[in-house]
Design a protein around this motif. Sequence first.
Motif, PDB file in Angstrom:
ATOM      1  N   ASP A  84       0.807  -1.226   0.000  1.00 52.98           N
ATOM      2  CA  ASP A  84       0.000   0.000   0.000  1.00 52.98           C
ATOM      3  C   ASP A  84       0.840   1.275   0.000  1.00 52.98           C
ATOM      4  N   VAL A  85       2.158   1.136  -0.113  1.00 51.26           N
ATOM      5  CA  VAL A  85       3.045   2.300  -0.109  1.00 51.26           C
ATOM      6  C   VAL A  85       3.593   2.527  -1.511  1.00 51.26           C
ATOM      7  N   ASP A  86       3.355   3.709  -2.041  1.00 52.76           N
ATOM      8  CA  ASP A  86       3.902   4.130  -3.328  1.00 52.76           C
ATOM      9  C   ASP A  86       5.152   4.957  -3.032  1.00 52.76           C
ATOM     10  N   VAL A  87       6.289   4.283  -2.984  1.00 56.62           N
ATOM     11  CA  VAL A  87       7.534   4.959  -2.616  1.00 56.62           C
ATOM     12  C   VAL A  87       7.836   6.109  -3.575  1.00 56.62           C
ATOM     13  N   MET A  88       7.595   5.898  -4.842  1.00 57.69           N
ATOM     14  CA  MET A  88       7.870   6.954  -5.825  1.00 57.69           C
ATOM     15  C   MET A  88       6.881   8.115  -5.694  1.00 57.69           C
ATOM     16  N   GLY A  89       5.763   7.896  -5.053  1.00 57.60           N
ATOM     17  CA  GLY A  89       4.761   8.935  -4.888  1.00 57.60           C
ATOM     18  C   GLY A  89       4.785   9.622  -3.533  1.00 57.60           C
ATOM     19  N   LEU A  90       5.745   9.271  -2.679  1.00 59.13           N
ATOM     20  CA  LEU A  90       5.796   9.882  -1.346  1.00 59.13           C
ATOM     21  C   LEU A  90       5.899  11.403  -1.424  1.00 59.13           C
ATOM     22  N   GLY A  91       6.631  11.903  -2.394  1.00 62.67           N
ATOM     23  CA  GLY A  91       6.828  13.344  -2.527  1.00 62.67           C
ATOM     24  C   GLY A  91       5.554  14.111  -2.839  1.00 62.67           C
ATOM     25  N   LYS A  92       4.512  13.394  -3.233  1.00 67.07           N
ATOM     26  CA  LYS A  92       3.234  14.038  -3.557  1.00 67.07           C
ATOM     27  C   LYS A  92       2.335  14.196  -2.328  1.00 67.07           C
ATOM     28  N   ILE A  93       2.736  13.608  -1.212  1.00 67.41           N
ATOM     29  CA  ILE A  93       1.932  13.693   0.006  1.00 67.41           C
ATOM     30  C   ILE A  93       1.979  15.123   0.530  1.00 67.41           C
ATOM     31  N   THR A  94       0.849  15.650   0.905  1.00 65.74           N
ATOM     32  CA  THR A  94       0.780  17.003   1.449  1.00 65.74           C
ATOM     33  C   THR A  94       0.013  16.981   2.767  1.00 65.74           C
ATOM     34  N   GLY A  95       0.186  18.037   3.527  1.00 69.11           N
ATOM     35  CA  GLY A  95      -0.515  18.187   4.795  1.00 69.11           C
ATOM     36  C   GLY A  95       0.248  17.552   5.945  1.00 69.11           C
ATOM     37  N   LYS A  96       0.328  18.291   7.011  1.00 65.44           N
ATOM     38  CA  LYS A  96       1.080  17.860   8.191  1.00 65.44           C
ATOM     39  C   LYS A  96       0.672  16.471   8.670  1.00 65.44           C
ATOM     40  N   GLU A  97      -0.607  16.229   8.845  1.00 63.33           N
ATOM     41  CA  GLU A  97      -1.063  14.924   9.354  1.00 63.33           C
ATOM     42  C   GLU A  97      -0.678  13.786   8.432  1.00 63.33           C
ATOM     43  N   ASN A  98      -0.831  13.989   7.123  1.00 62.51           N
ATOM     44  CA  ASN A  98      -0.502  12.945   6.153  1.00 62.51           C
ATOM     45  C   ASN A  98       0.996  12.663   6.119  1.00 62.51           C
ATOM     46  N   ILE A  99       1.796  13.710   6.218  1.00 62.83           N
ATOM     47  CA  ILE A  99       3.252  13.539   6.213  1.00 62.83           C
ATOM     48  C   ILE A  99       3.695  12.810   7.474  1.00 62.83           C
ATOM     49  N   ILE A 100       3.146  13.193   8.614  1.00 60.91           N
ATOM     50  CA  ILE A 100       3.491  12.494   9.864  1.00 60.91           C
ATOM     51  C   ILE A 100       3.076  11.032   9.783  1.00 60.91           C
ATOM     52  N   ALA A 101       1.911  10.748   9.244  1.00 65.21           N
ATOM     53  CA  ALA A 101       1.455   9.361   9.103  1.00 65.21           C
ATOM     54  C   ALA A 101       2.408   8.570   8.203  1.00 65.21           C
ATOM     55  N   ALA A 102       2.871   9.191   7.115  1.00 65.48           N
ATOM     56  CA  ALA A 102       3.781   8.512   6.186  1.00 65.48           C
ATOM     57  C   ALA A 102       5.113   8.189   6.846  1.00 65.48           C
ATOM     58  N   ILE A 103       5.655   9.134   7.602  1.00 64.07           N
ATOM     59  CA  ILE A 103       6.951   8.861   8.230  1.00 64.07           C
ATOM     60  C   ILE A 103       6.801   7.849   9.370  1.00 64.07           C
TER      61      ILE A 103
END
Length: 174
Positions: A88-107
């Motif tokens: 469920d992780v699109d490593v190549m698409g990580l840079g497209k994630i926006t918003g503080k909550e979404n970025i924190i969830a990704a990391i």
Amino acid sequence: MKKLTTLVLSAVSMLTFAQQNDNTVQTSIKNMLAFNQGQIIQLAEAFSEEQYGWRPMEGVNSVGEALLHVAGANYYIASKLGFAPPEDVDVMGLGKITGKENIIAAIKQSNAFVLEKMDMVETEKFGEEVDYGFGKFNRLSGLLIIMEHNGEHKGQLIAYARSNGVVPPWSAAQ
């Protein structure tokens, strides 16, 4: 008889301890990594939503981009050690994630993934060479690279925080 019993119990205790601690290297690296990751998350939470777009100058990663870079690198280095990212992780698409909550969830997701995989690197294979794309190092070095990379970007984020009047939470408590 008492001395023999004591000797046998001591030997059994030492063998049990040795068996439980045969992954001392992974445990030590994992604990230091988890510490750095925890502080990165604390910093990520301390920045405001607006500060996620801040960058010290043009061409340098913003706060949000730096966090996503760490997440991507966790997956990348783990993949070089033989661990594919979750489906469920699109490593190549990580840079497209926006918003503080979404970025924190990704990391957080990438942190949990890499911590889980560290225990799966077999100690017998620590010496095997791996091409990481930026150099050839052994598997043990790969674990150290993950830890060092997180520490490097924790330092970057501390500088970003200080530049924006954000006090790292662990030092604010003192």
